[in-house]
Design a protein around this motif. Structure first.
Motif, short mmCIF file in Angstrom:
data_model
loop_
_atom_site.label_atom_id
_atom_site.label_comp_id
_atom_site.label_asym_id
_atom_site.label_seq_id
_atom_site.Cartn_x
_atom_site.Cartn_y
_atom_site.Cartn_z
N HIS A 25 0.84 -1.20 0.00
CA HIS A 25 0.00 0.00 0.00
C HIS A 25 0.87 1.24 0.00
O HIS A 25 0.53 2.26 -0.59
CB HIS A 25 -0.90 0.00 1.23
CG HIS A 25 -1.87 1.13 1.28
ND1 HIS A 25 -1.52 2.38 1.73
CD2 HIS A 25 -3.18 1.22 0.93
CE1 HIS A 25 -2.56 3.18 1.67
NE2 HIS A 25 -3.57 2.50 1.18
N TYR A 35 -7.82 1.93 9.14
CA TYR A 35 -7.82 2.22 7.70
C TYR A 35 -7.08 1.13 6.94
O TYR A 35 -7.49 0.75 5.83
CB TYR A 35 -7.17 3.58 7.46
CG TYR A 35 -7.20 4.05 6.02
CD1 TYR A 35 -8.13 4.98 5.59
CD2 TYR A 35 -6.26 3.58 5.09
CE1 TYR A 35 -8.15 5.43 4.27
CE2 TYR A 35 -6.27 4.02 3.78
CZ TYR A 35 -7.22 4.94 3.37
OH TYR A 35 -7.24 5.38 2.07
N ARG A 54 -10.01 12.31 6.00
CA ARG A 54 -10.25 13.39 5.03
C ARG A 54 -10.74 14.65 5.73
O ARG A 54 -10.28 15.76 5.45
CB ARG A 54 -11.26 12.94 3.98
CG ARG A 54 -10.73 11.90 3.00
CD ARG A 54 -11.85 11.33 2.15
NE ARG A 54 -12.51 12.35 1.36
CZ ARG A 54 -13.71 12.20 0.79
NH1 ARG A 54 -14.38 11.08 0.96
NH2 ARG A 54 -14.22 13.16 0.06
N LEU A 73 -2.34 9.53 6.38
CA LEU A 73 -2.36 8.17 6.90
C LEU A 73 -0.96 7.84 7.40
O LEU A 73 0.00 7.81 6.63
CB LEU A 73 -2.77 7.19 5.79
CG LEU A 73 -2.75 5.70 6.14
CD1 LEU A 73 -3.77 5.40 7.24
CD2 LEU A 73 -3.03 4.87 4.89
N LYS A 102 -16.75 6.42 8.92
CA LYS A 102 -15.78 5.61 8.16
C LYS A 102 -14.36 6.15 8.37
O LYS A 102 -14.14 7.35 8.49
CB LYS A 102 -16.13 5.63 6.67
CG LYS A 102 -17.44 4.92 6.36
CD LYS A 102 -17.64 4.82 4.86
CE LYS A 102 -19.01 4.21 4.54
NZ LYS A 102 -19.18 2.88 5.13
N ASP A 107 -9.37 -1.76 6.19
CA ASP A 107 -10.37 -1.41 5.17
C ASP A 107 -10.73 0.05 5.37
O ASP A 107 -11.20 0.44 6.45
CB ASP A 107 -11.62 -2.29 5.31
CG ASP A 107 -12.64 -2.06 4.19
OD1 ASP A 107 -12.53 -1.02 3.49
OD2 ASP A 107 -13.53 -2.89 4.02
N GLU A 108 -10.51 0.86 4.35
CA GLU A 108 -10.77 2.30 4.49
C GLU A 108 -12.24 2.60 4.76
O GLU A 108 -12.58 3.67 5.25
CB GLU A 108 -10.31 3.05 3.25
CG GLU A 108 -11.08 2.70 1.99
CD GLU A 108 -10.60 3.47 0.77
OE1 GLU A 108 -11.38 3.61 -0.19
OE2 GLU A 108 -9.43 3.93 0.77
N ASN A 109 -13.12 1.64 4.43
CA ASN A 109 -14.55 1.84 4.65
C ASN A 109 -15.04 1.29 5.99
O ASN A 109 -16.25 1.25 6.25
CB ASN A 109 -15.35 1.18 3.52
CG ASN A 109 -15.17 1.91 2.21
OD1 ASN A 109 -15.37 3.12 2.12
ND2 ASN A 109 -14.77 1.18 1.17
N LYS A 122 -11.89 6.42 6.30
CA LYS A 122 -11.43 7.33 5.25
C LYS A 122 -12.02 8.72 5.43
O LYS A 122 -11.35 9.74 5.18
CB LYS A 122 -11.78 6.78 3.87
CG LYS A 122 -13.27 6.67 3.58
CD LYS A 122 -13.54 6.11 2.19
CE LYS A 122 -15.04 6.05 1.89
NZ LYS A 122 -15.30 5.45 0.56
N ASP A 123 -13.26 8.80 5.89
CA ASP A 123 -13.91 10.10 6.06
C ASP A 123 -13.32 10.87 7.23
O ASP A 123 -13.20 12.11 7.18
CB ASP A 123 -15.41 9.92 6.24
CG ASP A 123 -16.10 9.42 4.98
OD1 ASP A 123 -15.54 9.62 3.89
OD2 ASP A 123 -17.19 8.84 5.09
N CYS A 145 -5.76 5.20 11.88
CA CYS A 145 -4.84 4.78 10.81
C CYS A 145 -4.74 3.26 10.75
O CYS A 145 -4.76 2.67 9.66
CB CYS A 145 -3.46 5.39 11.05
SG CYS A 145 -3.42 7.18 10.82
#
Length: 205
Positions: free
Chosen positions: A15, A182, A126, A132, A120, A185-187, A122-123, A179
């Motif tokens: 990744h 994430y 963001r 990350l 989530k 799974d980022e979701n 990822k959210d 982190c």
């Protein structure tokens, strides 16, 4: 130092880097940098394991590449029902860098009173505008090991941002846990307590 195993870290290493032997070689510590008693081994950071020097970084890098499609995902992240008691003082220590003491006390109280919701991974990153963190970060690695072994993580404490004022979300406590999650799974839905920043003591009803 805590090490994490092959199954978890194939995906993490790839990744962070393009799949080339040269780049994965960079994750291997040469034996010459080790104490004399360990100079017959290499420490492969990408998989958290010592390997015999006869295998060398070149051999092990090839193994990483050959197995990138065979890695198994870590088990589902498990969470405590509520944040641990020490998370609130940790959040307060962070908030003291941003606001006056009265605002810290009021905001931490609002966090304690907030219901548990889910957001989530990822959210959260963001909205906070945070990078990350790498899996080599010791706290992220520790949380990944907990995930891999089924240890429950503490929910995250969030202070809401303000889009119209360009104020980001603040992770008052739990950045490393976000982190680590994430990477699975980022979701992934993360349990959080989310509160507004309060700059003074709330009015007594």
């Amino acid at each position: 130092m805590q090490f994490i195993d092959d199954e978890l870290t194939y995906r993490e290493a790839l990744h962070r880097r393009k799949s080339s032997s040269a780049q994965i070689d960079a994750l291997v510590t040469p034996a010459s940098r080790l104490p004399p008693s360990q100079q017959d081994h290499y420490y492969a950071q990408a998989i958290g394991r010592w390997i015999p020097a006869r295998e060398g970084p070149e051999v092990h890098s090839q193994s990483l590449l050959e197995n990138q499609g065979k890695a198994t995902m870590p088990r589902k992240v498990k969470w405590l029902e509520l944040p641990e008691a020490q998370d609130y003082p940790s959040a307060a220590d962070y908030l003291h860098l941003l606001v006056q003491a009265e605002g810290v006390d009021a905001t931490v109280q609002a966090l304690q009173d907030a219901p548990i919701t889910t957001k989530k991974a990822k959210d959260i990153l963001r909205a906070a505008g945070l990078p990350l963190l790498d899996v080599t970060n010791p706290h992220v690695a520790s949380d990944l090991l907990k995930i891999r072994t089924g240890v429950r993580l503490s929910p995250i404490l969030l202070v809401r941002g303000n889009l119209s004022s360009a104020v980001p979300l603040h992770i008052a406590d739990g950045y490393h846990r976000v982190c680590a999650t994430y990477y699975t799974d980022e979701n992934t839905n993360i349990p959080v307590q989310l509160a507004d920043l309060i700059l003074g003591r709330p009015a007594v009803p």
